[in-house]
Scaffold this motif. Structure first.
Motif, PDB file in Angstrom:
ATOM      1  N   VAL A 133       0.830  -1.208   0.000  1.00 50.23           N
ATOM      2  CA  VAL A 133       0.000   0.000   0.000  1.00 50.23           C
ATOM      3  C   VAL A 133       0.863   1.256   0.000  1.00 50.23           C
ATOM      4  O   VAL A 133       0.502   2.271  -0.598  1.00 50.23           O
ATOM      5  CB  VAL A 133      -1.013   0.004   1.169  1.00 50.23           C
ATOM      6  CG1 VAL A 133      -2.086  -1.033   0.963  1.00 50.23           C
ATOM      7  CG2 VAL A 133      -0.323  -0.211   2.503  1.00 50.23           C
ATOM      8  N   ARG A 134       2.020   1.201   0.648  1.00 50.49           N
ATOM      9  CA  ARG A 134       2.909   2.357   0.624  1.00 50.49           C
ATOM     10  C   ARG A 134       3.488   2.590  -0.765  1.00 50.49           C
ATOM     11  O   ARG A 134       3.646   3.740  -1.193  1.00 50.49           O
ATOM     12  CB  ARG A 134       4.013   2.176   1.670  1.00 50.49           C
ATOM     13  CG  ARG A 134       3.493   2.358   3.098  1.00 50.49           C
ATOM     14  CD  ARG A 134       4.540   2.046   4.132  1.00 50.49           C
ATOM     15  NE  ARG A 134       4.012   2.286   5.485  1.00 50.49           N
ATOM     16  CZ  ARG A 134       4.413   1.616   6.560  1.00 50.49           C
ATOM     17  NH1 ARG A 134       5.339   0.671   6.467  1.00 50.49           N
ATOM     18  NH2 ARG A 134       3.879   1.891   7.748  1.00 50.49           N
ATOM     19  N   ARG A 135       3.794   1.513  -1.495  1.00 50.08           N
ATOM     20  CA  ARG A 135       4.288   1.669  -2.865  1.00 50.08           C
ATOM     21  C   ARG A 135       3.252   2.326  -3.755  1.00 50.08           C
ATOM     22  O   ARG A 135       3.592   2.998  -4.728  1.00 50.08           O
ATOM     23  CB  ARG A 135       4.679   0.313  -3.463  1.00 50.08           C
ATOM     24  CG  ARG A 135       5.957  -0.260  -2.937  1.00 50.08           C
ATOM     25  CD  ARG A 135       6.548  -1.267  -3.909  1.00 50.08           C
ATOM     26  NE  ARG A 135       5.622  -2.304  -4.305  1.00 50.08           N
ATOM     27  CZ  ARG A 135       5.486  -3.464  -3.668  1.00 50.08           C
ATOM     28  NH1 ARG A 135       6.214  -3.717  -2.586  1.00 50.08           N
ATOM     29  NH2 ARG A 135       4.627  -4.375  -4.098  1.00 50.08           N
ATOM     30  N   HIS A 136       1.978   2.130  -3.430  1.00 43.25           N
ATOM     31  CA  HIS A 136       0.894   2.742  -4.207  1.00 43.25           C
ATOM     32  C   HIS A 136       0.457   4.083  -3.625  1.00 43.25           C
ATOM     33  O   HIS A 136      -0.587   4.608  -3.996  1.00 43.25           O
ATOM     34  CB  HIS A 136      -0.302   1.783  -4.291  1.00 43.25           C
ATOM     35  CG  HIS A 136      -0.084   0.643  -5.245  1.00 43.25           C
ATOM     36  ND1 HIS A 136       0.635  -0.473  -4.916  1.00 43.25           N
ATOM     37  CD2 HIS A 136      -0.476   0.477  -6.540  1.00 43.25           C
ATOM     38  CE1 HIS A 136       0.661  -1.300  -5.945  1.00 43.25           C
ATOM     39  NE2 HIS A 136       0.002  -0.744  -6.933  1.00 43.25           N
ATOM     40  N   ASP A 137       1.246   4.621  -2.713  1.00 43.72           N
ATOM     41  CA  ASP A 137       1.013   5.959  -2.159  1.00 43.72           C
ATOM     42  C   ASP A 137      -0.366   6.083  -1.518  1.00 43.72           C
ATOM     43  O   ASP A 137      -1.069   7.082  -1.671  1.00 43.72           O
ATOM     44  CB  ASP A 137       1.185   7.020  -3.261  1.00 43.72           C
ATOM     45  CG  ASP A 137       1.283   8.432  -2.703  1.00 43.72           C
ATOM     46  OD1 ASP A 137       1.726   8.577  -1.552  1.00 43.72           O
ATOM     47  OD2 ASP A 137       0.893   9.381  -3.413  1.00 43.72           O
ATOM     48  N   ALA A 138      -0.755   5.044  -0.803  1.00 42.32           N
ATOM     49  CA  ALA A 138      -2.064   5.041  -0.145  1.00 42.32           C
ATOM     50  C   ALA A 138      -2.003   5.793   1.175  1.00 42.32           C
ATOM     51  O   ALA A 138      -0.948   5.936   1.798  1.00 42.32           O
ATOM     52  CB  ALA A 138      -2.522   3.609   0.106  1.00 42.32           C
ATOM     53  N   ILE A 139      -3.163   6.295   1.597  1.00 40.72           N
ATOM     54  CA  ILE A 139      -3.322   6.804   2.956  1.00 40.72           C
ATOM     55  C   ILE A 139      -3.557   5.618   3.881  1.00 40.72           C
ATOM     56  O   ILE A 139      -4.421   4.774   3.622  1.00 40.72           O
ATOM     57  CB  ILE A 139      -4.527   7.760   3.050  1.00 40.72           C
ATOM     58  CG1 ILE A 139      -4.274   9.023   2.233  1.00 40.72           C
ATOM     59  CG2 ILE A 139      -4.828   8.115   4.500  1.00 40.72           C
ATOM     60  CD1 ILE A 139      -5.490   9.927   2.143  1.00 40.72           C
ATOM     61  N   ILE A 140      -2.770   5.524   4.935  1.00 41.61           N
ATOM     62  CA  ILE A 140      -3.001   4.520   5.974  1.00 41.61           C
ATOM     63  C   ILE A 140      -3.200   5.280   7.276  1.00 41.61           C
ATOM     64  O   ILE A 140      -2.283   5.974   7.745  1.00 41.61           O
ATOM     65  CB  ILE A 140      -1.822   3.543   6.122  1.00 41.61           C
ATOM     66  CG1 ILE A 140      -1.456   2.899   4.786  1.00 41.61           C
ATOM     67  CG2 ILE A 140      -2.162   2.473   7.154  1.00 41.61           C
ATOM     68  CD1 ILE A 140      -0.204   2.039   4.863  1.00 41.61           C
ATOM     69  N   ALA A 141      -4.386   5.180   7.839  1.00 42.17           N
ATOM     70  CA  ALA A 141      -4.688   5.884   9.089  1.00 42.17           C
ATOM     71  C   ALA A 141      -5.230   4.882  10.096  1.00 42.17           C
ATOM     72  O   ALA A 141      -6.219   4.191   9.827  1.00 42.17           O
ATOM     73  CB  ALA A 141      -5.694   7.004   8.850  1.00 42.17           C
ATOM     74  N   SER A 142      -4.592   4.822  11.229  1.00 44.13           N
ATOM     75  CA  SER A 142      -5.078   3.945  12.289  1.00 44.13           C
ATOM     76  C   SER A 142      -6.252   4.597  13.005  1.00 44.13           C
ATOM     77  O   SER A 142      -6.548   5.788  12.808  1.00 44.13           O
ATOM     78  CB  SER A 142      -3.958   3.673  13.299  1.00 44.13           C
ATOM     79  OG  SER A 142      -3.643   4.858  14.004  1.00 44.13           O
ATOM     80  N   ALA A 143      -6.908   3.818  13.842  1.00 44.04           N
ATOM     81  CA  ALA A 143      -7.969   4.393  14.671  1.00 44.04           C
ATOM     82  C   ALA A 143      -7.403   5.471  15.586  1.00 44.04           C
ATOM     83  O   ALA A 143      -8.058   6.488  15.852  1.00 44.04           O
ATOM     84  CB  ALA A 143      -8.651   3.295  15.485  1.00 44.04           C
ATOM     85  N   ASP A 144      -6.170   5.289  16.053  1.00 41.20           N
ATOM     86  CA  ASP A 144      -5.528   6.317  16.881  1.00 41.20           C
ATOM     87  C   ASP A 144      -5.296   7.592  16.077  1.00 41.20           C
ATOM     88  O   ASP A 144      -5.442   8.705  16.606  1.00 41.20           O
ATOM     89  CB  ASP A 144      -4.194   5.801  17.425  1.00 41.20           C
ATOM     90  CG  ASP A 144      -4.371   4.744  18.500  1.00 41.20           C
ATOM     91  OD1 ASP A 144      -5.484   4.649  19.061  1.00 41.20           O
ATOM     92  OD2 ASP A 144      -3.400   4.014  18.773  1.00 41.20           O
ATOM     93  N   ASP A 145      -4.929   7.459  14.797  1.00 37.11           N
ATOM     94  CA  ASP A 145      -4.753   8.642  13.943  1.00 37.11           C
ATOM     95  C   ASP A 145      -6.056   9.428  13.811  1.00 37.11           C
ATOM     96  O   ASP A 145      -6.063  10.663  13.861  1.00 37.11           O
ATOM     97  CB  ASP A 145      -4.276   8.232  12.544  1.00 37.11           C
ATOM     98  CG  ASP A 145      -2.879   7.649  12.540  1.00 37.11           C
ATOM     99  OD1 ASP A 145      -2.070   8.034  13.408  1.00 37.11           O
ATOM    100  OD2 ASP A 145      -2.592   6.803  11.666  1.00 37.11           O
ATOM    101  N   VAL A 146      -7.151   8.697  13.621  1.00 34.19           N
ATOM    102  CA  VAL A 146      -8.445   9.367  13.499  1.00 34.19           C
ATOM    103  C   VAL A 146      -8.780  10.101  14.790  1.00 34.19           C
ATOM    104  O   VAL A 146      -9.246  11.247  14.775  1.00 34.19           O
ATOM    105  CB  VAL A 146      -9.553   8.350  13.149  1.00 34.19           C
ATOM    106  CG1 VAL A 146     -10.921   9.028  13.135  1.00 34.19           C
ATOM    107  CG2 VAL A 146      -9.274   7.702  11.786  1.00 34.19           C
ATOM    108  N   ALA A 147      -8.520   9.458  15.930  1.00 34.69           N
ATOM    109  CA  ALA A 147      -8.828  10.084  17.216  1.00 34.69           C
ATOM    110  C   ALA A 147      -7.961  11.310  17.467  1.00 34.69           C
ATOM    111  O   ALA A 147      -8.441  12.323  17.986  1.00 34.69           O
ATOM    112  CB  ALA A 147      -8.654   9.071  18.343  1.00 34.69           C
ATOM    113  N   SER A 148      -6.682  11.257  17.100  1.00 34.07           N
ATOM    114  CA  SER A 148      -5.771  12.362  17.411  1.00 34.07           C
ATOM    115  C   SER A 148      -5.876  13.497  16.403  1.00 34.07           C
ATOM    116  O   SER A 148      -5.821  14.683  16.778  1.00 34.07           O
ATOM    117  CB  SER A 148      -4.327  11.855  17.480  1.00 34.07           C
ATOM    118  OG  SER A 148      -3.915  11.325  16.220  1.00 34.07           O
ATOM    119  N   ARG A 149      -6.058  13.183  15.125  1.00 33.46           N
ATOM    120  CA  ARG A 149      -6.096  14.221  14.092  1.00 33.46           C
ATOM    121  C   ARG A 149      -7.502  14.771  13.898  1.00 33.46           C
ATOM    122  O   ARG A 149      -7.666  15.905  13.454  1.00 33.46           O
ATOM    123  CB  ARG A 149      -5.577  13.671  12.765  1.00 33.46           C
ATOM    124  CG  ARG A 149      -4.117  13.227  12.812  1.00 33.46           C
ATOM    125  CD  ARG A 149      -3.616  12.879  11.430  1.00 33.46           C
ATOM    126  NE  ARG A 149      -3.675  14.048  10.567  1.00 33.46           N
ATOM    127  CZ  ARG A 149      -3.943  13.998   9.262  1.00 33.46           C
ATOM    128  NH1 ARG A 149      -4.220  12.853   8.684  1.00 33.46           N
ATOM    129  NH2 ARG A 149      -3.961  15.096   8.551  1.00 33.46           N
TER     130      ARG A 149
END
Length: 313
Positions: free
Chosen positions: A200-216
């Motif tokens: 997914v990183r090679r395809h330049d995808a957004i990866i957001a964890s549940a913690d990312d959603v809570a903090s951002r």
């Protein structure tokens, strides 16, 4: 095999003659049909606890509590769009290749008629033929992927190329998702290795964890997603284990620490105006559910998707 039930329109406490969506396999599909709700009762791709094959029936049953007016978008969904219950896609329940062929054929036919499929799984392996068929009609897609897992496994895992941990890999490797147009939200839990996210990183995808959603915050996550999707045709795939098991206990591979229902609804509502061309809700396992909580969630998630279609129409 269940092929007929009410969905979405209210049946309780006071059912009316017009409170059940038309059934496509009885009435045929009118040219003006905007959306078709389908079940795929298949859990032959699960690697842990099965039971998701029963979800289409139980989501239909619990959808009686979902009414037509979406107060957030301020739209009467079923006055704006024409939706029908297409029943369940029929295939031998023990033949996974036959499932993929049947699902591809049905979704391809609907897409050619410009009807948007809303699919209740079943396990996440059903997403592969759905996305393949929609990509043939619309070209490479943007994809919102809600999940605890990356779903980029290969045949090296479990010795199989089409289990429920493989659909995102298929979609990326076969070009069904446009470059940079994948957002995998809710990802968490232990990985097999630090290299699990390389594809997914090679395809330049957004990866957001549940913690990312809570903090951002939901608004910032949605802004990132919309910028990446760039008005492309949008497919939404929701594995309910992307939510915390407190909100979705009825699933075969629960992972603690997930999204809340409010966060997920906020993400979906934030996509208003996008060109939604398909949606699935997968991995609801009624035998593992408590008080129908996950089945009710599934019905409301479908309604959120139908509302997105209504505000774009």
């Amino acid at each position: 095999m269940e092929t007929h039930a009410s969905i979405i329109r209210p049946r309780v406490p006071a059912p009316r003659p017009d409170s059940i969506l038309p059934v496509a396999n009885e009435l045929g599909l009118a040219e003006s049909t905007d959306a078709v709700i389908l079940g795929v009762p298949h859990d032959g791709g699960t690697t842990y606890q099965p039971g998701a094959r029963f979800a289409p029936f139980h989501v239909r049953r619990t959808s009686g509590l979902v009414q037509s007016y979406h107060s957030g978008h301020r739209v009467d969904v079923f006055s704006r769009i024409s939706a029908v219950d297409g029943g369940n896609i029929v295939f031998p329940p023990f033949d996974r290749a036959a499932m993929r062929e049947a699902v591809f054929a049905m979704i391809h036919d609907l897409a050619s008629k410009h009807a948007v499929p809303f699919v209740v799984g079943g396990d996440h392996s059903i997403t592969t033929p759905i996305v393949h068929a929609i990509c043939e009609a619309h070209g490479p897609l943007a994809m919102l992927h809600i999940d605890a897992h990356l779903d980029t496994s290969s045949a090296d895992t479990w010795g199989d190329d089409h289990h429920h941990g493989t659909p995102i890999r298929h979609a990326l490797e076969r070009g069904w998702i446009a470059p940079g147009a994948l957002a995998s939200i809710g990802i968490r839990g232990p990985w097999g290795s630090p290299h699990d996210a390389e594809l997914v990183r090679r395809h330049d995808a957004i990866i957001a964890s549940a913690d990312d959603v809570a903090s951002r915050g939901v608004a910032r996550i949605v802004a990132d997603i919309r910028e990446r999707f760039d008005n492309r045709p949008l497919y939404v795939t929701i594995d309910v284990d992307g939510l915390d098991p407190a909100f979705a206990p009825g699933t075969g591979t629960p992972v603690p620490g997930g999204l809340t229902t409010r966060e997920l609804f906020g993400i979906l509502r934030g996509l208003a105006g996008c060109d939604l061309v398909g949606m699935d809700v997968v991995e609801i396992a009624p035998p593992l559910d408590h008080a129908d909580l996950t089945c009710h969630l599934g019905a409301h998630l479908l309604f959120e998707g139908l509302a997105l279609l209504a505000v774009h129409t």
